[in-house]
Design an enzyme around this catalytic site. Structure first.
Site, PDB file in Angstrom:
ATOM      1  N   TYR A 113      19.586 -12.835   2.493  1.00  0.00           N
ATOM      2  CA  TYR A 113      20.167 -12.489   1.190  1.00  0.00           C
ATOM      3  C   TYR A 113      21.235 -11.402   1.347  1.00  0.00           C
ATOM      4  O   TYR A 113      21.007 -10.397   2.054  1.00  0.00           O
ATOM      5  CB  TYR A 113      19.103 -11.947   0.231  1.00  0.00           C
TER       6      TYR A 113
ATOM      7  N   TYR B  48       8.094  -8.297 -10.897  1.00  0.00           N
ATOM      8  CA  TYR B  48       6.895  -8.101 -10.061  1.00  0.00           C
ATOM      9  C   TYR B  48       6.524  -6.628  -9.989  1.00  0.00           C
ATOM     10  O   TYR B  48       5.388  -6.243 -10.272  1.00  0.00           O
ATOM     11  CB  TYR B  48       7.145  -8.648  -8.647  1.00  0.00           C
TER      12      TYR B  48
ATOM     13  N   GLU C  88       6.732  -0.738  -4.054  1.00  0.00           N
ATOM     14  CA  GLU C  88       7.832  -1.169  -4.931  1.00  0.00           C
ATOM     15  C   GLU C  88       7.759  -0.501  -6.304  1.00  0.00           C
ATOM     16  O   GLU C  88       8.723  -0.534  -7.065  1.00  0.00           O
ATOM     17  CB  GLU C  88       7.859  -2.700  -5.040  1.00  0.00           C
TER      18      GLU C  88
HETATM   19  P1  NAD Z   1      -0.798 -13.459  -1.884  1.00  0.00           P
HETATM   20  O1  NAD Z   1       0.153 -14.008  -2.885  1.00  0.00           O
HETATM   21  O2  NAD Z   1      -0.770 -13.947  -0.476  1.00  0.00           O
HETATM   22  O3  NAD Z   1      -2.295 -13.667  -2.402  1.00  0.00           O
HETATM   23  C1  NAD Z   1      -2.668 -13.478  -3.738  1.00  0.00           C
HETATM   24  C2  NAD Z   1      -4.031 -14.124  -3.934  1.00  0.00           C
HETATM   25  O4  NAD Z   1      -4.426 -13.888  -5.303  1.00  0.00           O
HETATM   26  C3  NAD Z   1      -4.020 -15.644  -3.727  1.00  0.00           C
HETATM   27  O5  NAD Z   1      -5.137 -16.028  -2.957  1.00  0.00           O
HETATM   28  C4  NAD Z   1      -4.115 -16.195  -5.156  1.00  0.00           C
HETATM   29  O6  NAD Z   1      -4.787 -17.449  -5.208  1.00  0.00           O
HETATM   30  C5  NAD Z   1      -4.909 -15.098  -5.853  1.00  0.00           C
HETATM   31  N1  NAD Z   1      -4.679 -15.064  -7.300  1.00  0.00           N
HETATM   32  C6  NAD Z   1      -3.487 -15.116  -7.952  1.00  0.00           C
HETATM   33  N2  NAD Z   1      -3.701 -15.068  -9.283  1.00  0.00           N
HETATM   34  C7  NAD Z   1      -5.041 -14.961  -9.464  1.00  0.00           C
HETATM   35  C8  NAD Z   1      -5.868 -14.864 -10.611  1.00  0.00           C
HETATM   36  N3  NAD Z   1      -5.355 -14.859 -11.845  1.00  0.00           N
HETATM   37  N4  NAD Z   1      -7.198 -14.773 -10.425  1.00  0.00           N
HETATM   38  C9  NAD Z   1      -7.742 -14.785  -9.189  1.00  0.00           C
HETATM   39  N5  NAD Z   1      -6.998 -14.892  -8.077  1.00  0.00           N
HETATM   40  C10 NAD Z   1      -5.672 -14.977  -8.204  1.00  0.00           C
HETATM   41  O7  NAD Z   1      -0.600 -11.886  -1.951  1.00  0.00           O
HETATM   42  P2  NAD Z   1      -0.734 -10.804  -0.792  1.00  0.00           P
HETATM   43  O8  NAD Z   1       0.558 -10.694  -0.090  1.00  0.00           O
HETATM   44  O9  NAD Z   1      -1.979 -11.036  -0.042  1.00  0.00           O
HETATM   45  O10 NAD Z   1      -0.894  -9.480  -1.665  1.00  0.00           O
HETATM   46  C11 NAD Z   1      -2.182  -8.990  -2.050  1.00  0.00           C
HETATM   47  C12 NAD Z   1      -2.013  -7.762  -2.915  1.00  0.00           C
HETATM   48  O11 NAD Z   1      -1.275  -6.778  -2.187  1.00  0.00           O
HETATM   49  C13 NAD Z   1      -1.214  -8.031  -4.189  1.00  0.00           C
HETATM   50  O12 NAD Z   1      -1.807  -7.291  -5.225  1.00  0.00           O
HETATM   51  C14 NAD Z   1       0.183  -7.507  -3.878  1.00  0.00           C
HETATM   52  O13 NAD Z   1       0.805  -7.043  -5.048  1.00  0.00           O
HETATM   53  C15 NAD Z   1      -0.151  -6.353  -2.942  1.00  0.00           C
HETATM   54  N6  NAD Z   1       0.932  -6.049  -1.975  1.00  0.00           N
HETATM   55  C16 NAD Z   1       1.357  -6.983  -1.080  1.00  0.00           C
HETATM   56  C17 NAD Z   1       2.344  -6.649  -0.148  1.00  0.00           C
HETATM   57  C18 NAD Z   1       2.820  -7.616   0.889  1.00  0.00           C
HETATM   58  O14 NAD Z   1       3.657  -7.258   1.717  1.00  0.00           O
HETATM   59  N7  NAD Z   1       2.320  -8.846   0.944  1.00  0.00           N
HETATM   60  C19 NAD Z   1       2.913  -5.367  -0.170  1.00  0.00           C
HETATM   61  C20 NAD Z   1       2.472  -4.460  -1.114  1.00  0.00           C
HETATM   62  C21 NAD Z   1       1.458  -4.797  -2.003  1.00  0.00           C
HETATM   63  P1  TYD Z   2      10.053 -10.509   0.838  1.00  0.00           P
HETATM   64  O1  TYD Z   2       9.325 -10.960   2.061  1.00  0.00           O
HETATM   65  O2  TYD Z   2      10.207 -11.476  -0.291  1.00  0.00           O
HETATM   66  O3  TYD Z   2       9.333  -9.161   0.372  1.00  0.00           O
HETATM   67  P2  TYD Z   2       9.791  -8.083  -0.781  1.00  0.00           P
HETATM   68  O4  TYD Z   2      10.788  -8.698  -1.659  1.00  0.00           O
HETATM   69  O5  TYD Z   2       8.497  -7.830  -1.506  1.00  0.00           O
HETATM   70  O6  TYD Z   2      10.284  -6.890  -0.038  1.00  0.00           O
HETATM   71  O7  TYD Z   2      11.500 -10.037   1.257  1.00  0.00           O
HETATM   72  C1  TYD Z   2      11.705  -9.022   2.228  1.00  0.00           C
HETATM   73  C2  TYD Z   2      13.190  -8.769   2.314  1.00  0.00           C
HETATM   74  O8  TYD Z   2      13.825  -9.931   2.867  1.00  0.00           O
HETATM   75  C3  TYD Z   2      13.851  -8.550   0.970  1.00  0.00           C
HETATM   76  O9  TYD Z   2      14.874  -7.554   1.120  1.00  0.00           O
HETATM   77  C4  TYD Z   2      14.492  -9.883   0.626  1.00  0.00           C
HETATM   78  C5  TYD Z   2      14.815 -10.469   1.991  1.00  0.00           C
HETATM   79  N1  TYD Z   2      14.764 -11.947   2.108  1.00  0.00           N
HETATM   80  C6  TYD Z   2      15.850 -12.643   2.626  1.00  0.00           C
HETATM   81  O10 TYD Z   2      16.876 -12.067   3.024  1.00  0.00           O
HETATM   82  N2  TYD Z   2      15.755 -14.003   2.744  1.00  0.00           N
HETATM   83  C7  TYD Z   2      14.655 -14.698   2.343  1.00  0.00           C
HETATM   84  O11 TYD Z   2      14.642 -15.953   2.431  1.00  0.00           O
HETATM   85  C8  TYD Z   2      13.540 -13.958   1.809  1.00  0.00           C
HETATM   86  C9  TYD Z   2      12.297 -14.679   1.355  1.00  0.00           C
HETATM   87  C10 TYD Z   2      13.653 -12.582   1.713  1.00  0.00           C
END
Ligand code: NAD
Ligand code: TYD
Length: 379
Positions: A222, A165, A142
């Site tokens: 959305y 974000y 992103e």
């Molecule tokens: P998540 O929200 O599931 O988990 C985040 C974790 O960080 C939680 O366990 C939370 O308790 C902990 N946390 C939050 N604030 C904190 C703080 N101040 N100190 C210590 N711990 C803290 O997130 P995720 O989906 O597992 O994402 C993990 C990483 O990967 C993030 O950095 C996110 O930006 C990145 N990322 C995620 C995705 C995705 O699709 N989920 C995609 C690209 C990048």
């Molecule tokens: P999301 O899982 O929030 O991941 P990101 O915003 O980091 O890509 O959303 C994935 C896509 O799905 C995004 O285009 C927004 C859309 N979305 C919906 O259409 N409905 C929903 O309720 C949510 C949570 C996301």
């Protein structure tokens, strides 16, 4: 024996990484640091915490004293920073928390690592570093902003984030690279696309839609549902991080993902179809449905699990249209590619959700219900 500090290890990707690393490597130790915000759940990793190979510490990555003391106690070789506020919709509501955790938290970890790992100066005054240490930042595609209908993000795509974000994650990446340029710190960054798989917090698209079907709720898409995300099975992502941390050169940046692009509406339709098929193949899963009306044969009715559940709701502000990763660099340098096809990964993910209702209930308590009602009411 390498010792890892894994921050955010009680969240979605972090917990999958902890499990993956403990499975793959006998000779490592992991200390998980996690604040256990709404997104972190200790139950996800409690079976992994044995206080020998894996230890848990509850705390904030912004807490300098705590992180310094952990470096002194455990002498980490590697930091992998997953800790973050991760949900775009929440960042639109409360940007400051995202800047605090994602930027200042990252900077604090970098500084603590610098204090612990620098062991001298070179002739030009640059710090010299202990052998084998590495700070790894888990970032996101992103940071590159949004694509039109064609083209892909490469590592050279200009950074152009839109949401609070993604702006905070971009700032964190820039701070990491500033430590590289200024202090010659051994760092690496991976920028992955949207992950999916086990232990995914139910606010995100895929688990939200699965849970809403089970609860007989509408599926809120959305806008027109035409936004495109490039889906990555979480275990493939964990494998990529392991490779980059242990095999890539200092200062490397790698995109992780690729060739799994889908419109949101397609994802939602696949989820509906797959749940319905699984309920046909294994009728015992029907007991998990909130709607227990019976059909003409006296079985729990599933005929309502169809596209009529979809409801188009007000679009997200500043909604990025399309993400798509070009993974050529990581493939060429490290031989990584996304092994799990979407068809395989989504079925595994849905089955996991059907088989772990206790986990889903545990993480979607009253705070989550309040969030859901506030976020989706009047949308
Ligand atoms: P998540 O929200 O599931 O988990 C985040 C974790 O960080 C939680 O366990 C939370 O308790 C902990 N946390 C939050 N604030 C904190 C703080 N101040 N100190 C210590 N711990 C803290 O997130 P995720 O989906 O597992 O994402 C993990 C990483 O990967 C993030 O950095 C996110 O930006 C990145 N990322 C995620 C995705 C995705 O699709 N989920 C995609 C690209 C990048
Ligand atoms: P999301 O899982 O929030 O991941 P990101 O915003 O980091 O890509 O959303 C994935 C896509 O799905 C995004 O285009 C927004 C859309 N979305 C919906 O259409 N409905 C929903 O309720 C949510 C949570 C996301």
């Amino acid at each position: 024996m390498k010792t890892y500090l894994v921050t955010g290890g009680a969240g979605f990707i972090g917990s999958n990484f902890v499990k993956y690393m403990l499975r793959q490597h006998e000779n490592i130790r992991i200390v998980v640091l996690d604040a256990l915000t709404y997104a972190g759940y200790l139950g996800t990793i409690d079976a992994d915490i044995d206080n020998d190979r894996c230890t848990f510490v509850r705390g904030d990555i912004c807490d300098r004293e705590l992180v310094d003391s952990l470096f002194a106690q455990y002498r980490f070789d590697v930091v992998v920073n997953f800790a973050a506020e991760s949900h775009v919709d929440r960042s639109i509501e409360n940007p400051q928390l995202f800047l605090q955790t994602n930027i200042l938290g990252t900077q604090n970890l970098l500084d603590c690592a610098r204090r612990a790992w620098v062991n001298g100066k070179d002739a030009q005054g640059y710090p010299t570093w202990q052998d084998g240490v590495r700070y790894h930042q888990v970032s996101t595609d992103e940071v590159y902003g949004s694509l039109g209908p064609t083209g892909f993000f490469t590592e050279d795509t200009p950074l152009q984030p839109h949401s609070p974000y993604s702006a905070s994650k971009t700032s964190a990446d820039l701070v990491v690279m500033a430590y590289r340029d200024t202090y010659h710190m051994p760092v690496s960054i991976t920028r992955c696309s949207n992950n999916y798989g086990p232990y995914h917090f139910p606010e995100k698209l895929i688990p939200l839609m699965i849970n809403n079907v089970l609860e007989g709720k509408k599926l809120p898409v959305y806008g027109q549902g035409t936004n495109v995300r490039d889906w990555l099975y979480v275990e493939d992502h964990c494998k990529a991080i392991d490779l980059v941390v242990n095999e890539a050169a200092d200062g490397s940046i790698y995109n992780v993902g690729g060739h799994n692009e889908r419109q949101n509406i397609e994802i939602v339709r696949i989820i509906i179809r797959t749940i319905r098929r699984l309920m046909e193949e294994r009728p015992e899963f029907r007991a998990l449905l909130k709607r227990q009306d019976k059909d003409a044969d006296g079985q729990i009715d599933i005929s309502w699990i169809n596209d009529d559940l979809i409801t188009y709701v007000k679009d997200r502000l500043g909604h990025d249209q399309r993400y798509g990763i070009d993974p050529s660099r990581i493939k060429a340098d490290l031989g990584w590619y996304p092994e799990t096809t979407f068809e395989v990964g989504i079925e595994k993910t849905i089955l996991w959700n059907l088989e772990h209702r206790d986990w889903v209930q545990a993480v979607s308590g009253s705070d989550y219900q309040t969030y859901y009602e506030r976020m989706y009411a009047g949308r």
